[in-house]
Design a protein around this motif. Structure first.
Motif, PDB file in Angstrom:
ATOM      1  N   GLN A 143      39.157  32.805  45.938  1.00 51.42           N
ATOM      2  CA  GLN A 143      37.868  32.336  45.407  1.00 51.42           C
ATOM      3  C   GLN A 143      38.034  31.250  44.341  1.00 51.42           C
ATOM      4  O   GLN A 143      37.083  30.525  44.056  1.00 51.42           O
ATOM      5  N   GLU A 163      31.953  32.218  46.817  1.00 50.70           N
ATOM      6  CA  GLU A 163      31.451  33.571  47.058  1.00 50.70           C
ATOM      7  C   GLU A 163      31.430  33.874  48.568  1.00 50.70           C
ATOM      8  O   GLU A 163      30.391  34.049  49.186  1.00 50.70           O
ATOM      9  N   GLU A 203      38.568  46.564  46.841  1.00 53.47           N
ATOM     10  CA  GLU A 203      37.459  46.894  47.740  1.00 53.47           C
ATOM     11  C   GLU A 203      37.846  46.919  49.218  1.00 53.47           C
ATOM     12  O   GLU A 203      37.262  46.193  50.034  1.00 53.47           O
ATOM     13  N   GLU A 205      35.043  45.495  38.079  1.00 52.64           N
ATOM     14  CA  GLU A 205      34.088  44.406  38.359  1.00 52.64           C
ATOM     15  C   GLU A 205      32.681  44.916  38.122  1.00 52.64           C
ATOM     16  O   GLU A 205      32.332  46.034  38.523  1.00 52.64           O
ATOM     17  N   MET A 262      30.407  43.247  45.487  1.00 55.22           N
ATOM     18  CA  MET A 262      29.854  42.916  46.786  1.00 55.22           C
ATOM     19  C   MET A 262      29.314  44.173  47.437  1.00 55.22           C
ATOM     20  O   MET A 262      29.723  45.278  47.112  1.00 55.22           O
TER      21      MET A 262
END
Ligand code: BGC
Length: 419
Positions: free
Chosen positions: A38, A375, A177, A330, A1
């Motif tokens: 998710q 998402e 993150e 990722e 992201m």
């Protein structure tokens, strides 16, 4: 992201297994990743569920049942093992395990123990993330990530998980993150709690760094499994029409690095590995970030198609952490064209090989994501999965990229795009 709004201003080894230059080092790991909110479905007790249902946010649709992975994990883990992967990165949901302050649910701990057992049954190494974007409602109500106490609460939760599940965990990731939660949630206001303040972002960065260090100490006192943190990193390049603007553009880029990456790269210095998560590149001119040009190839997320970005970020992470071993935790693309996914991953893996040839200690590659999923504010539009999900029937259909990447995993060597 990556942040959505522009201009917020702002055990591995390095020996090759064979003479094949496309080979990865012996012990290199291959995985896919998901995150509880998710894929599990019905995680109603966290700040994201509340945010999805709050009037006036930019979230396209609520997460609902999503992939129902909470129930379907046995078949999903069997599927990823059959495809050829050797590890699975997933997160445990804090708001399930500790639904209220200090109240731990043994039933939920038992659930995650079964997930770990399913991994072991299929020879899959479980890579467990303790925080992936979602925070229990009760923690959010106490001030969330701008309250120093949250670092202690997170360390207490992490200790509980390490004590209850640690014997089954292959690797730990403390926080996924944190820079996206602090920036998108506390500066841009598009993740919960919806704050738009530079000071709040700085405070959230500080609390997240503390949380990582405290959780690391707690987990490492119980478990010997390698532990790290992951960071969203994009390649940053300078794009000026006139060289006299270069210095100003570099200043904007450095400010972005400062707010988004540098304190976390510093906090990672005592870790066993560092998780690089890269999707694209961002360009800076004298005014700050610039959007991809009209004629540039972009992904469903609106990101520039830029597989080379991964190599640049690995090099920066390696350098700035003072050579903490790297795992790509990722990397992926949202696309409706699976051949384009293969092209993207092929390009990214080429960059990983370049880094390995230069002596960078890279221990694994993890594709985001195993399957299409929720998402965040974009809902179910972006398709990152190597496996498609039918949202009515929950039937999973592996895409050609899944078997292509699975064959790479089995052979531990990069294959041509059309292999
Ligand atoms: C996040 C995932 C997200 C992915 C694609 C990563 O930054 O960890 O939760 O789905 O990017 O945007």
């Amino acid at each position: 992201m990556r942040p959505t709004s522009v201009n917020f201003m702002t055990s591995a080894n390095t020996a090759s297994t064979s003479s094949n230059p496309r080979s990865f080092p012996a012990g290199f790991t291959w995985g896919t990743a998901t995150a509880a909110h998710q894929v599990e479905g019905n995680n109603w007790n966290n700040d994201w569920w509340e945010w999805e249902h709050r009037v006036g946010t930019s979230v396209k649709e609520p997460s609902g049942d999503t992939c129902d992975h909470y129930n379907l994990y046995p078949q999903d883990i069997a599927m990823l093992a059959k495809l050829g992967f050797d590890n699975y990165r997933f997160s445990v949901e804090w708001s399930r395990i500790e639904p209220e302050d200090g109240e731990f649910s043994q039933a939920e701990i038992n659930h995650y123990r079964k997930v770990l057992e399913a991994c072991h049954e299929h020879n899959i190494t479980p890579v467990v993330t303790l925080h992936h974007f979602t925070t229990p409602r009760w923690v959010a109500a106490q001030g969330g990530w701008v309250n120093d106490t949250t670092a202690d609460l997170f360390a207490r939760f992490s200790e509980k998980v390490a004590k209850s599940l640690g014997d089954g965990v292959g690797k730990w990731c403390t926080i996924n993150e944190p820079n996206m939660v602090s920036t998108i949630g506390y500066l841009l206001g598009e993740f919960p709690p919806g704050t738009k303040s530079r000071e709040s972002r700085a405070k959230a960065n500080e609390v997240f760094c503390q949380a990582h260090i405290k959780a690391r100490d707690a987990v490492k006192s119980i478990s010997s499994a390698p532990l790290g943190i992951t960071l969203a990193m994009q390649e940053y390049t300078i794009n000026v029409d006139d060289e006299s603007h270069r210095e100003a553009a570099e200043g904007k880029r450095d400010m972005a690095w400062d707010g988004l990456e540098d304190c976390f790269l510093e906090a990672a210095k005592g870790d066993d590995y560092f998780g690089v998560q890269t999707y694209t590149r961002e360009r800076f001119n004298q005014d700050g970030r610039i959007q991809p040009d009209q004629d540039m190839r972009t992904t469903i997320m609106g990101y520039e198609f830029r597989p080379q970005a991964l190599e640049a970020c690995i090099r920066r992470a390696w350098d700035k952490t003072g050579h903490v071993p790297i795992i790509v935790t990722e990397n992926g693309i949202a696309t409706s064209d699976d051949a384009e996914r293969i092209e993207y991953v092929h390009g990214a893996l080429d960059g990983v090989l370049n880094c390995i040839q230069d002596g960078i200690d890279i221990r694994g590659y993890t594709y985001w994501s195993l399957m299409d999923n929720f998402e965040w504010m974009y809902g179910y539009g972006p398709t990152f999965g190597i496996v498609a999900v039918d949202w009515k029937t929950q039937v999973r259909t592996p895409r050609p990229s899944a078997s292509w990447l699975g064959r790479i995993a089995r052979g531990n060597a990069l294959l041509p795009r059309n292999a």
